[in-house]
Design a protein around this motif. Structure first.
Motif: not given
Length: 238
Positions: A93-101, A113-120, A219-225
């Motif tokens: 949910x945290x990664x998808x919220x950053x993605x949608x924002x 965006x990739x760096x922000x998602x990794x940070x989240x 987190x690593x798998x989802x970040x790669x996706x």
């Protein structure tokens, strides 16, 4: 009458646990009550954390089954965003919220965006691990300090017993034994509180490490996706 015969005629002292506690010095009683209270609180933490980790494993298994079932990310996000998410669900949910924002905002800032998602994801993992580790420090503290607190009560009780022996000028074992037994009872309670706390802390900390590894792996798998989807969108935009 022979004094030895008189001593044998006396009834044996009551060495029950309650009697040892009741006749102990006030300071020793305080130590015993404190250790018993800590032991009760330790067992409450142990039971609560055992149920929590069992529930956590079940939730992780259910989320991974739903995530890899082929459902779209948007559909999965809607289903988990409507209720409080924990563990893997919280990461998603945290990664998808950053993605949608990033995509729904006016700026459509996707360059970093990739760096922000990794940070989240890192912040969410840290928050989840802190939630799992909460109150475990109390178990470690009781496990390390409990025997010493009990030993303090024992030393105090033995000092009091020796003072009473010196005052009565009677070194008979029948006179010495009850006081020393009362003092040693404090050490026994300290060990009673410390041993389960140490064993439970090691086991629960191992469960935390396993859960953290599982969170980091997802987190690593989802970040790669998401990173692949970002690259695809950037290539289309170019």
């Amino acid at each position: 009458m022979n004094p030895a015969d008189a001593m044998q005629a006396l009834p044996p002292p009551d060495m029950s646990l309650f009697n040892l506690f009741w006749h102990a010095h006030f300071v020793v009683k305080l130590v015993m009550v404190g250790l018993l209270g800590c032991s009760v609180w330790c067992w409450a933490i142990i039971v609560d954390k055992t149920l929590l980790f069992r529930r956590t494993k079940t939730e992780m298994d259910a989320f991974e089954e739903a995530f890899w079932s082929g459902r779209s990310l948007e559909e999965l996000y809607r289903s988990f965003n409507d209720r409080p998410a924990t563990n893997l669900g919280a990461l998603f949910v945290a990664a998808m919220r950053e993605w949608k924002r990033s995509f729904e905002g006016s700026g459509r800032q996707i360059q970093s965006l990739s760096q922000r998602i990794d940070k989240v994801l890192d912040v969410t993992i840290q928050r989840e691990v802190e939630r799992l580790e909460s109150r475990l420090l109390f178990l470690a503290s009781i496990g390390s300090a409990g025997p010493y607190v009990g030993l303090f009560g024992t030393v105090w009780g033995i000092m009091t017993s020796f003072t009473a022996i010196a005052a009565s000028k009677n070194t008979s074992l029948a006179v010495v034994a009850p006081g020393i037994a009362e003092a040693l009872f404090a050490t026994a309670i300290g060990l009673f509180a410390a041993i389960p706390a140490v064993l439970a802390y090691n086991k629960l900390q191992s469960n935390v490490s396993k859960a953290q590894s599982r969170l980091e792996g997802f987190a690593d798998e989802f970040s790669a996706i998401l990173s692949r989807q970002i690259d695809e969108r950037l290539s289309l935009a170019a």
